[in-house]
Design a protein around this motif. Structure first.
Motif, PDB file in Angstrom:
ATOM      1  N   ALA A 210      13.917  33.228  20.324  1.00 42.38           N
ATOM      2  CA  ALA A 210      13.924  32.405  21.540  1.00 42.38           C
ATOM      3  C   ALA A 210      15.117  31.454  21.569  1.00 42.38           C
ATOM      4  N   GLY A 211      16.061  31.625  20.630  1.00 41.68           N
ATOM      5  CA  GLY A 211      17.240  30.768  20.593  1.00 41.68           C
ATOM      6  C   GLY A 211      17.037  29.451  19.881  1.00 41.68           C
ATOM      7  N   GLY A 212      15.964  29.333  19.086  1.00 42.27           N
ATOM      8  CA  GLY A 212      15.687  28.089  18.375  1.00 42.27           C
ATOM      9  C   GLY A 212      15.685  28.270  16.876  1.00 42.27           C
ATOM     10  N   SER A 213      14.891  27.473  16.188  1.00 41.52           N
ATOM     11  CA  SER A 213      14.820  27.539  14.732  1.00 41.52           C
ATOM     12  C   SER A 213      13.481  27.010  14.273  1.00 41.52           C
ATOM     13  N   ALA A 214      13.151  27.295  13.008  1.00 44.33           N
ATOM     14  CA  ALA A 214      11.920  26.776  12.399  1.00 44.33           C
ATOM     15  C   ALA A 214      12.207  26.487  10.939  1.00 44.33           C
ATOM     16  N   LEU A 215      11.575  25.438  10.419  1.00 43.59           N
ATOM     17  CA  LEU A 215      11.835  25.051   9.032  1.00 43.59           C
ATOM     18  C   LEU A 215      10.711  24.172   8.510  1.00 43.59           C
ATOM     19  N   GLU A 216      10.763  23.897   7.189  1.00 42.44           N
ATOM     20  CA  GLU A 216       9.836  22.948   6.561  1.00 42.44           C
ATOM     21  C   GLU A 216      10.434  21.557   6.666  1.00 42.44           C
ATOM     22  N   MET A 217       9.742  20.623   7.296  1.00 41.94           N
ATOM     23  CA  MET A 217      10.213  19.242   7.376  1.00 41.94           C
ATOM     24  C   MET A 217       9.972  18.493   6.082  1.00 41.94           C
ATOM     25  N   GLY A 218       9.068  18.986   5.260  1.00 36.72           N
ATOM     26  CA  GLY A 218       8.719  18.279   4.036  1.00 36.72           C
ATOM     27  C   GLY A 218       7.598  17.292   4.279  1.00 36.72           C
ATOM     28  N   THR A 219       7.465  16.334   3.371  1.00 35.89           N
ATOM     29  CA  THR A 219       6.394  15.348   3.443  1.00 35.89           C
ATOM     30  C   THR A 219       6.946  14.044   3.998  1.00 35.89           C
ATOM     31  N   VAL A 220       6.316  13.516   5.044  1.00 36.57           N
ATOM     32  CA  VAL A 220       6.816  12.326   5.729  1.00 36.57           C
ATOM     33  C   VAL A 220       5.682  11.347   5.979  1.00 36.57           C
ATOM     34  N   THR A 221       6.049  10.061   6.138  1.00 39.09           N
ATOM     35  CA  THR A 221       5.124   9.049   6.633  1.00 39.09           C
ATOM     36  C   THR A 221       5.353   8.884   8.130  1.00 39.09           C
ATOM     37  N   ARG A 222       4.439   8.211   8.769  1.00 39.61           N
ATOM     38  CA  ARG A 222       4.599   8.008  10.216  1.00 39.61           C
ATOM     39  C   ARG A 222       5.854   7.189  10.504  1.00 39.61           C
ATOM     40  N   ALA A 223       6.121   6.199   9.678  1.00 35.14           N
ATOM     41  CA  ALA A 223       7.289   5.350   9.909  1.00 35.14           C
ATOM     42  C   ALA A 223       8.598   6.097   9.728  1.00 35.14           C
ATOM     43  N   GLU A 224       8.595   7.190   8.970  1.00 27.76           N
ATOM     44  CA  GLU A 224       9.814   7.960   8.744  1.00 27.76           C
ATOM     45  C   GLU A 224      10.156   8.869   9.917  1.00 27.76           C
ATOM     46  N   MET A 225       9.300   8.896  10.934  1.00 21.87           N
ATOM     47  CA  MET A 225       9.555   9.698  12.132  1.00 21.87           C
ATOM     48  C   MET A 225       9.899   8.741  13.273  1.00 21.87           C
ATOM     49  N   PRO A 226      11.204   8.541  13.541  1.00 21.01           N
ATOM     50  CA  PRO A 226      11.605   7.498  14.490  1.00 21.01           C
ATOM     51  C   PRO A 226      11.251   7.792  15.940  1.00 21.01           C
TER      52      PRO A 226
ATOM     53  N   GLY B 196       0.812  -1.216   0.000  1.00 16.86           N
ATOM     54  CA  GLY B 196       0.000   0.000   0.000  1.00 16.86           C
ATOM     55  C   GLY B 196       0.844   1.263   0.000  1.00 16.86           C
ATOM     56  N   THR B 197       0.150   2.372  -0.124  1.00 20.38           N
ATOM     57  CA  THR B 197       0.775   3.691  -0.039  1.00 20.38           C
ATOM     58  C   THR B 197       0.406   4.293   1.308  1.00 20.38           C
ATOM     59  N   PRO B 198       1.390   4.526   2.205  1.00 21.14           N
ATOM     60  CA  PRO B 198       1.045   5.035   3.535  1.00 21.14           C
ATOM     61  C   PRO B 198       0.601   6.493   3.480  1.00 21.14           C
ATOM     62  N   GLU B 199      -0.130   6.901   4.487  1.00 25.06           N
ATOM     63  CA  GLU B 199      -0.526   8.300   4.594  1.00 25.06           C
ATOM     64  C   GLU B 199       0.715   9.172   4.758  1.00 25.06           C
ATOM     65  N   ARG B 200       0.728  10.290   4.058  1.00 27.59           N
ATOM     66  CA  ARG B 200       1.865  11.207   4.110  1.00 27.59           C
ATOM     67  C   ARG B 200       1.363  12.582   4.544  1.00 27.59           C
ATOM     68  N   ARG B 201       2.168  13.259   5.333  1.00 25.60           N
ATOM     69  CA  ARG B 201       1.782  14.586   5.819  1.00 25.60           C
ATOM     70  C   ARG B 201       2.929  15.571   5.589  1.00 25.60           C
ATOM     71  N   THR B 202       2.562  16.762   5.126  1.00 25.90           N
ATOM     72  CA  THR B 202       3.530  17.839   4.950  1.00 25.90           C
ATOM     73  C   THR B 202       3.557  18.654   6.231  1.00 25.90           C
ATOM     74  N   VAL B 203       4.759  18.814   6.793  1.00 22.09           N
ATOM     75  CA  VAL B 203       4.888  19.343   8.148  1.00 22.09           C
ATOM     76  C   VAL B 203       5.872  20.509   8.173  1.00 22.09           C
ATOM     77  N   GLU B 204       5.538  21.512   8.965  1.00 22.95           N
ATOM     78  CA  GLU B 204       6.447  22.596   9.333  1.00 22.95           C
ATOM     79  C   GLU B 204       6.727  22.468  10.827  1.00 22.95           C
ATOM     80  N   GLN B 205       7.969  22.766  11.232  1.00 24.13           N
ATOM     81  CA  GLN B 205       8.349  22.515  12.619  1.00 24.13           C
ATOM     82  C   GLN B 205       9.143  23.688  13.181  1.00 24.13           C
ATOM     83  N   ALA B 206       8.890  23.995  14.463  1.00 24.35           N
ATOM     84  CA  ALA B 206       9.698  24.941  15.224  1.00 24.35           C
ATOM     85  C   ALA B 206      10.301  24.180  16.391  1.00 24.35           C
ATOM     86  N   LEU B 207      11.572  24.467  16.700  1.00 26.03           N
ATOM     87  CA  LEU B 207      12.272  23.792  17.795  1.00 26.03           C
ATOM     88  C   LEU B 207      12.878  24.855  18.702  1.00 26.03           C
ATOM     89  N   VAL B 208      12.460  24.870  19.957  1.00 28.72           N
ATOM     90  CA  VAL B 208      12.966  25.828  20.941  1.00 28.72           C
ATOM     91  C   VAL B 208      13.325  25.076  22.216  1.00 28.72           C
TER      92      VAL B 208
END
Length: 632
Positions: A306-322, A265-277
């Motif tokens: 705030a001393g952190g960063s923010a970026l586009e993570m791109g498109t990921v599957t759940r399994a690609e997020m360890p 099958g083709t897993p669900e994919r999500r396009t994500v933006e992330q901030a890390l502080v």
């Protein structure tokens, strides 16, 4: 007399002798335990954790088998090889232990889904259809003496390492001054006046005498020898041969549907933006701003403040997020939603889901058919081991390859081949198993001792029953049979020597101060201005400068000459011009070099990080036990 013995046995002296006798037999029986009392039997300790002898021996055996497969069947391991393999295997185990300690200290973990997805994504475990093939994985496990649990631990350790090392490598930055200097060096170009002496325009050479040809034939045996040929009787046992004998029940198909669904099958994919502080307060403020409609640029500025960063993570599957809690947050949010802040060893994460691509799977009938086929192949692969043992027993009992093949429903073949798979007529010989097993079957034929009788060998996930009764060793062919080939080779060699002498004479004249163009014309060639060309011989060479000349030209000063043998013959060149690179205008080149430099810096940082982890883990190695790992 008996009464006297009884009286003696009742004394304390006799009882003491009896106790000593019992102790001596007891110690004799547990000699190893007593002798090793107080000694450390671990090969090494990492942070107090032992690496036991069996684990180190298994790792050394796998490493040795891997290297021997690369070196070929003719390689004979010696003590130095075994010592080096044992040391390397132990160092790999130590590095893994040290990284595991650091991962646990930082709270880094790996989910089961991440391990499965990583395994399915390994290209070498995928079949011709691009999908994960469990047969290939099983073959890999057998070849490396690994259980599924061992392999799972290795994958989990590698994923943990990727998370740790990824954070370390992210800090590499190439200084602009260094990037510019390296680009200027790589993009410098040079033009030259080139005089070529191709073999095709070489002067005619006198007809050789028979003595010259005979001597040339004897001095170049590699050109005029026949290869070794081996006669072999073959029969290939493959999982496909056993498929008709395999039964797959509906219950087994039902149990295997989920695994096949993940592969097909083709897993669900999500396009994500992330901030890390670094703080929960900053994360909450960013989430509030994001929910209020702030764009990524605004969030990035707020995170950096705030001393952190923010970026586009791109498109990921759940399994690609360890990291499981991050995956749960991302895949629990709606499209356009912002997840609750999540803490990891690297800080507080705030993630926004900007798009969702739903998953898909094949129709149920197709999924069941694929599951049936996959399970049948797995069962057939397991069955091949049982059948291979029976086949080997039959051969050991005196059956020929042909007789055993008939008994087990295999197709026998008898061939005479060289190492390239060609027959005595030079034509390609068809071998059992087709292209997929061809290399492995040839290797088995030439690894088998001649005249040793029938045997069974593993070949690309299958088994081949073979017998190599005879061989014809490589030998210099008689001069009379190859006279025409010898004559052609001698003539070509004579023409090459003639052109080399002409080129060398031009080089000497130019180095002696004579005008290059004039000297070239006297040698019978017209020089041509070529270039500009880059220094890298692998790069495109505008202007036609033979790549063999480039090292000499880039080591020369304007006006100096150099000579090289080329694919066409020989060439002499005079450096005419040095063209500097326009670094300021080459933004793409700067970006490329920057990436290459940062990649090298990342490798160095990774090596230093691994060394630091090793030092922190307080590693101790037991030299005596390491000798046992090496088999001494």
């Amino acid at each position: 007399m008996i009464t006297a013995f009884r009286r003696l046995a009742g004394t304390w002296f006799a009882k003491g002798l009896f106790i000593l006798l019992v102790l001596s037999f007891g110690i004799w029986g547990i000699e190893d335990v007593v002798r090793n009392f107080g000694r450390d039997n671990a090969v090494a300790r990492v942070g107090g954790q032992p690496i036991e002898l069996t684990e180190a021996q298994n790792a050394a055996r796998r490493e040795g088998q891997r290297i021997q497969r690369e070196l070929g069947p003719r390689f004979e391991p010696n003590d130095a090889f075994r010592n080096a393999v044992a040391r390397q295997a132990l160092e790999n185990l130590i590095a893994g232990r040290a990284q595991g300690l650091e991962a646990r200290r930082m709270g880094v973990g790996v989910s089961v889904d991440a391990i499965r997805a990583y395994t399915f994504s390994i290209p070498s475990f995928q079949g011709a259809d691009g999908r994960f093939n469990p047969l290939i994985l099983n073959q890999f496990l057998r070849q490396n003496d690994l259980s599924e649990a061992d392999f799972t631990r290795l994958v989990a350790s590698d994923l943990e390492r990727q998370q740790l090392i990824g954070a370390v490598r992210a800090g590499a930055r190439s200084p602009e001054v260094l990037t510019r200097q390296l680009l200027a060096f790589a993009e410098e170009k040079r033009s030259a006046d080139v005089a070529e002496f191709p073999l095709l325009s070489a002067p005619e050479v006198p007809e050789p005498t028979e003595a010259q040809l005979t001597r040339f034939h004897e001095n170049n045996p590699a050109q005029f020898s026949s290869p070794e040929y081996r006669e072999a009787a073959l029969a290939l046992l493959t999982p496909e041969v056993l498929l008709p004998r395999v039964t797959v029940t509906d219950a087994e198909i039902d149990a295997g549907l989920d695994a096949e669904r993940e592969r097909s099958g083709t897993p669900e994919r999500r396009t994500v933006e992330q901030a890390l502080v670094s703080t929960k307060e900053a994360a909450d403020a960013i989430r509030t701003a994001w929910q209020g409609g702030a764009d990524l640029a605004t969030i990035k500025a707020q995170a950096e403040a705030a001393g952190g960063s923010a970026l586009e993570m791109g498109t990921v599957t759940r399994a690609e997020m360890p990291v499981e809690n991050l995956a749960a947050a991302v895949f629990g949010a709606p499209e356009g939603g912002v997840a609750e802040p999540v803490q990891s060893p690297f800080g507080w994460h705030v993630m926004k889901v900007t798009a969702i691509q739903p998953g898909a799977e094949p129709p149920l009938d197709e999924l069941r058919a694929r599951t049936r086929q996959s399970l049948a192949l797995e069962k057939a692969a397991d069955m091949t081991f049982e059948e291979a043992n029976k086949l080997e027993d039959a051969l050991s009992s005196g059956a020929t390859v042909e007789e055993a093949a008939q008994r087990f429903g295999l197709t026998p073949a008898r061939v005479t081949v060289d190492k390239e798979g060609n027959g005595r007529d030079g034509r390609r010989v068809e071998l059992p198993g087709g292209p997929a097993a061809r290399a492995a079957v040839l290797e088995a034929i030439f690894a088998s001792p001649v005249g040793s009788g029938p045997r069974v060998a593993e070949a690309a996930g299958s088994f081949v029953a073979l017998d190599v009764p005879s061989s014809t060793p490589a030998a210099l062919r008689p001069f009379a049979t190859v006279e025409a080939e010898v004559r052609r080779a001698w003539t070509l060699d004579a023409r090459r020597r003639a052109q080399e002498e002409r080129a060398a004479a031009l080089l000497a004249a130019a180095q002696g101060g004579k005008d290059f163009a004039e000297a070239a014309r006297e040698a019978g060639v017209e020089p041509v201005r070529m270039g500009p060309a880059l220094r890298d011989p692998q790069a495109a060479t505008p202007g036609g400068i033979p790549p063999e000349l480039l090292p000499g030209l880039f080591a020369a000063k304007p006006g100096e000459v150099t000579m090289a043998a080329t694919a066409a013959g020989f060439a002499v060149a005079r450096l005419a011009e040095v063209v500097a690179a326009d670094v300021a205008a080459d933004t793409a080149g700067l970006a490329r070099v920057k990436g290459e430099v940062e990649g090298t810096m990342q490798d160095d940082l990774e090596a230093q990080f691994a060394a630091a982890l090793r030092a922190r883990a307080n590693v101790t190695i037991n030299p005596a036990m390491l000798e046992q790992v090496a088999g001494r």
